[in-house]
Enzyme design. Structure first.
Site, mmCIF file in Angstrom:
data_model
loop_
_atom_site.group_PDB
_atom_site.id
_atom_site.type_symbol
_atom_site.label_atom_id
_atom_site.label_comp_id
_atom_site.label_asym_id
_atom_site.label_seq_id
_atom_site.Cartn_x
_atom_site.Cartn_y
_atom_site.Cartn_z
ATOM 1 N N LYS A 173 0.886 -1.170 0.000
ATOM 2 C CA LYS A 173 0.000 0.000 0.000
ATOM 3 C C LYS A 173 0.918 1.212 0.000
ATOM 4 O O LYS A 173 1.390 1.672 1.034
ATOM 5 C CB LYS A 173 -0.871 -0.031 1.264
ATOM 6 C CG LYS A 173 -2.189 0.717 1.169
ATOM 7 C CD LYS A 173 -2.080 2.168 0.796
ATOM 8 C CE LYS A 173 -1.652 3.076 1.909
ATOM 9 N NZ LYS A 173 -1.354 4.457 1.427
ATOM 10 N N GLU A 176 -0.143 7.576 -1.368
ATOM 11 C CA GLU A 176 -1.063 8.033 -2.414
ATOM 12 C C GLU A 176 -0.535 9.284 -3.109
ATOM 13 O O GLU A 176 -1.112 9.747 -4.077
ATOM 14 C CB GLU A 176 -2.463 8.265 -1.823
ATOM 15 C CG GLU A 176 -2.574 9.331 -0.743
ATOM 16 C CD GLU A 176 -2.219 8.827 0.665
ATOM 17 O OE1 GLU A 176 -1.287 7.990 0.808
ATOM 18 O OE2 GLU A 176 -2.851 9.294 1.628
ATOM 19 N N ARG A 177 0.595 9.828 -2.603
ATOM 20 C CA ARG A 177 1.084 11.064 -3.221
ATOM 21 C C ARG A 177 1.986 10.803 -4.429
ATOM 22 O O ARG A 177 2.072 11.618 -5.333
ATOM 23 C CB ARG A 177 1.806 11.916 -2.177
ATOM 24 C CG ARG A 177 0.777 12.632 -1.311
ATOM 25 C CD ARG A 177 1.390 13.501 -0.286
ATOM 26 N NE ARG A 177 1.608 12.769 0.953
ATOM 27 C CZ ARG A 177 2.158 13.290 2.031
ATOM 28 N NH1 ARG A 177 2.585 14.529 2.019
ATOM 29 N NH2 ARG A 177 2.299 12.578 3.119
ATOM 30 N N SER A 226 5.144 8.734 9.260
ATOM 31 C CA SER A 226 5.286 9.650 10.399
ATOM 32 C C SER A 226 4.965 8.913 11.713
ATOM 33 O O SER A 226 4.274 7.888 11.710
ATOM 34 C CB SER A 226 4.378 10.864 10.201
ATOM 35 O OG SER A 226 3.080 10.443 9.895
ATOM 36 N N CYS A 281 14.204 10.901 5.974
ATOM 37 C CA CYS A 281 14.186 10.576 7.402
ATOM 38 C C CYS A 281 15.609 10.499 7.944
ATOM 39 O O CYS A 281 15.807 10.477 9.145
ATOM 40 C CB CYS A 281 13.474 9.262 7.633
ATOM 41 S SG CYS A 281 14.371 7.896 6.933
HETATM 42 P P1 NAD Z 1 2.600 9.500 6.482
HETATM 43 O O1 NAD Z 1 2.662 9.001 7.872
HETATM 44 O O2 NAD Z 1 1.703 10.641 6.170
HETATM 45 O O3 NAD Z 1 2.150 8.321 5.487
HETATM 46 C C1 NAD Z 1 2.753 7.064 5.512
HETATM 47 C C2 NAD Z 1 1.740 6.026 5.066
HETATM 48 O O4 NAD Z 1 0.666 5.995 5.992
HETATM 49 C C3 NAD Z 1 1.137 6.310 3.699
HETATM 50 O O5 NAD Z 1 1.048 5.116 2.973
HETATM 51 C C4 NAD Z 1 -0.230 6.871 4.027
HETATM 52 O O6 NAD Z 1 -1.203 6.597 3.037
HETATM 53 C C5 NAD Z 1 -0.582 6.176 5.316
HETATM 54 N N1 NAD Z 1 -1.461 6.973 6.160
HETATM 55 C C6 NAD Z 1 -1.586 8.321 6.163
HETATM 56 N N2 NAD Z 1 -2.491 8.697 7.082
HETATM 57 C C7 NAD Z 1 -2.950 7.581 7.677
HETATM 58 C C8 NAD Z 1 -3.878 7.337 8.726
HETATM 59 N N3 NAD Z 1 -4.511 8.319 9.341
HETATM 60 N N4 NAD Z 1 -4.088 6.064 9.096
HETATM 61 C C9 NAD Z 1 -3.443 5.058 8.494
HETATM 62 N N5 NAD Z 1 -2.535 5.245 7.495
HETATM 63 C C10 NAD Z 1 -2.287 6.480 7.097
HETATM 64 O O7 NAD Z 1 4.102 9.824 6.061
HETATM 65 P P2 NAD Z 1 4.629 10.580 4.780
HETATM 66 O O8 NAD Z 1 4.311 12.026 4.895
HETATM 67 O O9 NAD Z 1 4.226 9.861 3.548
HETATM 68 O O10 NAD Z 1 6.210 10.364 4.934
HETATM 69 C C11 NAD Z 1 7.032 11.222 5.677
HETATM 70 C C12 NAD Z 1 7.257 10.699 7.067
HETATM 71 O O11 NAD Z 1 7.832 9.402 7.000
HETATM 72 C C13 NAD Z 1 8.235 11.544 7.853
HETATM 73 O O12 NAD Z 1 7.801 11.624 9.177
HETATM 74 C C14 NAD Z 1 9.531 10.756 7.765
HETATM 75 O O13 NAD Z 1 10.452 10.979 8.810
HETATM 76 C C15 NAD Z 1 9.008 9.370 7.821
HETATM 77 N N6 NAD Z 1 9.970 8.414 7.288
HETATM 78 C C16 NAD Z 1 10.600 7.588 8.177
HETATM 79 C C17 NAD Z 1 11.547 6.700 7.712
HETATM 80 C C18 NAD Z 1 12.230 5.771 8.655
HETATM 81 O O14 NAD Z 1 12.759 4.780 8.201
HETATM 82 N N7 NAD Z 1 12.226 6.017 9.950
HETATM 83 C C19 NAD Z 1 11.845 6.642 6.343
HETATM 84 C C20 NAD Z 1 11.176 7.503 5.481
HETATM 85 C C21 NAD Z 1 10.232 8.390 5.964
#
Ligand code: NAD
Length: 499
Positions: A173, A176-177, A226, A281
């Site tokens: 999954k 979506e962006r 996140s 990240c």
């Molecule tokens: P995000 O949390 O918005 O989305 C991640 C995933 O969760 C997506 O697939 C999204 O569709 C889904 N999602 C979004 N809202 C949701 C909800 N309410 N309930 C369930 N699922 C939901 O993250 P993002 O903005 O796509 O990515 C950036 C974030 O990811 C930053 O915080 C970054 O630090 C983190 N990140 C961490 C690592 C790591 O390995 N620690 C690596 C890359 C990115």
């Protein structure tokens, strides 16, 4: 308007929900496509397809599974340019950086090519009279990955390359962006010889994520995103009895000692703080100079370097970085800059209000530098995820060590120094999962393993490397004794021991 469909059972599948998310080109700021958002029923149908596909995939011997990975690697290399351009057009990072995104994922594919060796179990002959013991790693069944926008190639490959090589089928999954590259990767896996249904890509939002977390057929979930959502996924997934690894946000610090090689350190900080517009990240958005003299030297060198940065469209080969992913994210970054100012930090370079000629609607944010940021500032405590470098001055190494150690996040950290003893003590004592010593972005190579501490990761399992193989398999241990023809009458009601 182009529709981005699911990829299920080896084919493109049109969604039926009537719900879509817009997919922008961050360079132009215009909506260029829309992606389907699955219903619970659509997700369940995809899972049923994955269950079926896994029955025969688990019977394919590991060497043949590895051959699919070898071929997949060749196909990605064949299509590298097109994949990188597609990735940049939805994410906004410059094309050279998109190639790095794909390449880092490919390195995990290369690791997965060694799966026959990685799955070998242990064997003890003669553990007791006529008794042998052996262990094997078996696939879990159907596993799932939920991935963020910022590495749409690397992070899916971290997960599915290892999960599939282990004999599982995989539901991806993606964000979506920027969903197009994950679909292309699934198509290339098919072209490489993967049977239909072993890798299904289902697009969606919270509805799809919840359907994954609640599905009894899915045995393990890998999540990257996140921290609040990572925590939610971890809690709900483990409550449903699944294995969950959930990586979260970050705020990585770069500690600069007075004896550091200053030119190299500046170059490293610039790339790590501003590369990919800070949307990594493992970016270094906080620099901690030790001692006032180091801080002043650093600031003096950073200002002209930052002012010389070129922000441009992602296919501009002269650009250091491109736009951020969305208008909302641009607004969020700029609001953190405003917050930093109101909290009393000194805004030395202000990147707000950048408009690129010819791309006035693009989501561009100029580079910013703050000095005199304090640990109690909210703009320091939270993740900004943009091209903003915050300088927090420390008097001693001990004080510098405390900053990343006491921060809510603990993904990565770096120290810049020529002093081996200081670096060694720092690495041993810092409360962070991945440490760089004169290495600004210490993302471990594919055959080691990736994972942060504290609110940067929930669950006790890292991603890729041998830890990934452990995560996607379960151990079975067999204790065997073969009849020799001689009568053995040793029925015992006492637990067998090795006396
Ligand atoms: P995000 O949390 O918005 O989305 C991640 C995933 O969760 C997506 O697939 C999204 O569709 C889904 N999602 C979004 N809202 C949701 C909800 N309410 N309930 C369930 N699922 C939901 O993250 P993002 O903005 O796509 O990515 C950036 C974030 O990811 C930053 O915080 C970054 O630090 C983190 N990140 C961490 C690592 C790591 O390995 N620690 C690596 C890359 C990115």
């Amino acid at each position: 308007m182009r529709d981005i469909d699911h990829f299920i059972g080896g084919a493109s599948v049109r969604g039926t929900s009537g719900r879509f998310a817009p997919v922008y080109n961050p360079n132009t700021g215009l909506e260029q496509a829309r992606v389907q958002l699955a219903t619970v029923e659509e997700m369940q149908a995809a899972i049923a397809n994955s269950v079926e596909a896994q029955r025969s995939w688990r019977e394919v011997n590991p060497q043949r599974r590895a051959r699919v990975m070898f071929e997949f690697k060749r196909l990605i290399e064949r299509d590298m340019n097109a994949l990188a351009e597609l990735l940049s057009s939805e994410h906004g990072k410059v094309v050279a950086d998109s190639k790095g995104d794909i390449q880092r994922g490919l390195e995990v594919v290369e690791f997965a090519c060694g799966i026959p060796h990685l799955l070998k179990g242990d064997y003890t002959m003669g553990a007791g009279p006529g008794i042998d013991v052996y262990s094997m790693r078996q696939p879990l069944g159907v596993v799932a990955g939920i991935t963020p926008f910022n590495f749409p190639a690397m992070i899916p490959m971290w997960m599915f390359a290892v999960g599939i090589a282990c004999g599982n089928s995989f539901i991806l999954k993606p964000s979506e962006r920027d969903p197009s590259v994950p679909v292309r990767l699934a198509e290339l896996m098919m072209e490489a010889g993967l049977p239909a249904g072993v890798l299904n890509v289902v697009h969606g939002d919270k509805v799809s994520v919840d359907a994954i977390l609640d599905a009894p057929e899915i045995k393990a979930v890998s999540f990257v995103g996140s921290s609040d959502i990572a925590h939610y996924v971890y809690s709900r997934g483990t409550a449903a009895g699944k294995r969950v690894q959930a990586m979260g946000g970050a705020k990585n610090h770069g500690v600069v000692m007075p004896d550091a090689d200053m030119d190299q350190t500046i170059a490293d900080l610039m790339g790590a703080a501003f590369g990919s517009a800070g949307e990594r990240c493992m970016a270094l958005p906080v620099v901690v100079p030790v001692g006032a003299e180091t801080a002043n030297k650093l600031r003096e060198a950073l200002v002209p370097a930052i002012e010389a940065l070129q922000v441009g469209v992602s296919n501009d080969t002269a650009a250091h970085y491109g736009p951020v992913v969305s208008a909302a994210h641009k607004a969020k970054i700029e609001s953190y800059i405003e917050m930093g100012v109101s909290e009393g930090a000194e805004l030395v370079v202000d990147g707000r209000g950048l408009v690129l000629q010819g791309h006035e609607k693009g989501f561009f944010v100029g580079p910013s530098l703050f000095d005199h940021v304090k640990p109690h500032h909210q703009s320091y405590q939270e993740e900004i995820f943009g091209p903003v470098l915050q300088m927090v001055r420390a008097e001693t190494l001990g004080e510098a060590l405390k900053l990343p150690s006491e921060h809510q996040y603990g993904n990565g950290v770096a120290i810049f120094t020529r002093n081996g003893a200081a670096a060694r003590a720092f690495a041993a004592n810092v409360e962070v999962g991945m440490v760089g010593i004169n290495v600004p972005i210490p993302v471990p190579v594919a055959y080691h393993t990736f994972g942060g501490w504290k609110r940067s990761a929930f669950g006790d399992s890292n991603v890729h490397g041998p830890e990934g193989v452990r995560f996607y398999t379960k151990i079975k241990t067999v204790t065997q004794r073969w009849p020799t023809g001689e009568a053995v009458v040793d029925s015992s009601f006492v637990i067998p021991t090795m006396k």
